[in-house]
Design a protein around this motif. Structure first.
Motif, mmCIF file in Angstrom:
data_model
loop_
_atom_site.group_PDB
_atom_site.id
_atom_site.type_symbol
_atom_site.label_atom_id
_atom_site.label_comp_id
_atom_site.label_asym_id
_atom_site.label_seq_id
_atom_site.Cartn_x
_atom_site.Cartn_y
_atom_site.Cartn_z
ATOM 1 N N ALA A 79 11.648 4.963 6.268
ATOM 2 C CA ALA A 79 11.923 4.632 4.867
ATOM 3 C C ALA A 79 10.626 4.683 4.080
ATOM 4 O O ALA A 79 9.564 4.305 4.584
ATOM 5 N N VAL A 80 10.735 5.152 2.857
ATOM 6 C CA VAL A 80 9.631 5.156 1.901
ATOM 7 C C VAL A 80 10.056 4.268 0.740
ATOM 8 O O VAL A 80 11.216 4.290 0.326
ATOM 9 N N HIS A 81 9.129 3.485 0.220
ATOM 10 C CA HIS A 81 9.426 2.623 -0.920
ATOM 11 C C HIS A 81 10.170 3.449 -1.968
ATOM 12 O O HIS A 81 9.739 4.560 -2.308
ATOM 13 N N PRO A 82 11.298 2.948 -2.487
ATOM 14 C CA PRO A 82 12.108 3.740 -3.418
ATOM 15 C C PRO A 82 11.335 4.280 -4.626
ATOM 16 O O PRO A 82 11.595 5.396 -5.071
ATOM 17 N N ALA A 83 10.385 3.542 -5.139
ATOM 18 C CA ALA A 83 9.629 3.998 -6.311
ATOM 19 C C ALA A 83 8.665 5.129 -5.980
ATOM 20 O O ALA A 83 8.136 5.775 -6.889
ATOM 21 N N LEU A 84 8.443 5.380 -4.685
ATOM 22 C CA LEU A 84 7.448 6.375 -4.278
ATOM 23 C C LEU A 84 8.044 7.547 -3.500
ATOM 24 O O LEU A 84 7.315 8.344 -2.929
ATOM 25 N N GLN A 85 9.374 7.648 -3.500
ATOM 26 C CA GLN A 85 10.009 8.753 -2.801
ATOM 27 C C GLN A 85 9.720 10.068 -3.518
ATOM 28 O O GLN A 85 9.475 10.104 -4.717
ATOM 29 N N SER A 86 9.742 11.141 -2.762
ATOM 30 C CA SER A 86 9.484 12.507 -3.248
ATOM 31 C C SER A 86 8.047 12.693 -3.712
ATOM 32 O O SER A 86 7.770 13.522 -4.581
ATOM 33 N N CYS A 87 7.130 11.938 -3.124
ATOM 34 C CA CYS A 87 5.697 12.066 -3.438
ATOM 35 C C CYS A 87 4.893 12.583 -2.244
ATOM 36 O O CYS A 87 3.668 12.575 -2.279
ATOM 37 N N GLY A 88 5.554 12.969 -1.172
ATOM 38 C CA GLY A 88 4.862 13.472 0.005
ATOM 39 C C GLY A 88 4.572 12.421 1.063
ATOM 40 O O GLY A 88 4.017 12.743 2.122
ATOM 41 N N ILE A 89 4.936 11.183 0.811
ATOM 42 C CA ILE A 89 4.638 10.097 1.750
ATOM 43 C C ILE A 89 5.476 10.220 3.017
ATOM 44 O O ILE A 89 4.991 9.970 4.130
ATOM 45 N N GLY A 90 6.728 10.653 2.883
ATOM 46 C CA GLY A 90 7.569 10.867 4.058
ATOM 47 C C GLY A 90 6.978 11.920 4.980
ATOM 48 O O GLY A 90 7.022 11.782 6.201
ATOM 49 N N THR A 91 6.407 12.958 4.402
ATOM 50 C CA THR A 91 5.757 13.998 5.204
ATOM 51 C C THR A 91 4.588 13.417 5.994
ATOM 52 O O THR A 91 4.429 13.705 7.185
#
Length: 163
Positions: A79-91
């Motif tokens: 899981a990535v903090h909802p406010a920071l999704q689609s910023c490359g953090i999941g990668t």
């Protein structure tokens, strides 16, 4: 006007002291499950990672289970903090998990992604994961009023061969 911010991220083991700042990841029931997984880490059964902002607070988390599939590390509870999704953090998180799997001498990563989560599936496909099967899954989920119910879903199973 477009403003961009660059953060220096670190990836480290998630620890019990992180749990109070991980409320964005789920309910109290989920956090207690995370605590149980941290106990499994002590026995070498799992890794549980945190991606942290410069102040050291987790903004993403996920585990690798070494007991779920023979010869593979299974990614789960990502899981990535909802406010920071689609910023490359999941990668960043997935690549760190893959390094942990490789460090154990394993050459395959696996995961299940809910069929209703096309954004996550697109990320995994972009990172080289390929679907190979589907399977139902279920877990307990706690509602805002504290009641617990069984959540049932269908997941696509994906895998990636690691170098």
């Amino acid at each position: 006007m477009v403003t961009s911010v660059t953060l220096r991220l670190t990836v480290r083991d998630l620890v019990h002291a992180d749990l109070p700042s991980c409320g964005w990841a789920g309910s109290a029931l989920h956090l207690s499950n995370m605590a149980r997984q941290l106990e499994r880490r002590r026995h070498g059964e799992v890794d549980y990672l945190a991606v942290c902002a410069p102040v050291g607070i987790p903004i993403a988390k996920g585990g690798v289970d070494y007991r779920a599939e023979e010869g593979a590390g299974t990614l789960w509870q990502f899981a990535v903090h909802p406010a920071l999704q689609s910023c490359g953090i999941g990668t960043v998180l997935v690549e760190a998990a893959e390094r942990r799997i490789g460090d154990r001498g394993l050459r395959r990563a696996e995961l299940g992604v809910e069929d209703g989560n096309p954004r996550a599936r697109a990320l995994y496909e972009r990172l080289g994961y390929r679907a190979y099967d589907r399977r139902p899954d279920a877990w307990d989920e706690q509602g805002p009023d504290g009641t617990v119910r069984r959540y049932e879903t269908m997941c696509t199973l994906m895998r990636k061969d690691l170098p």
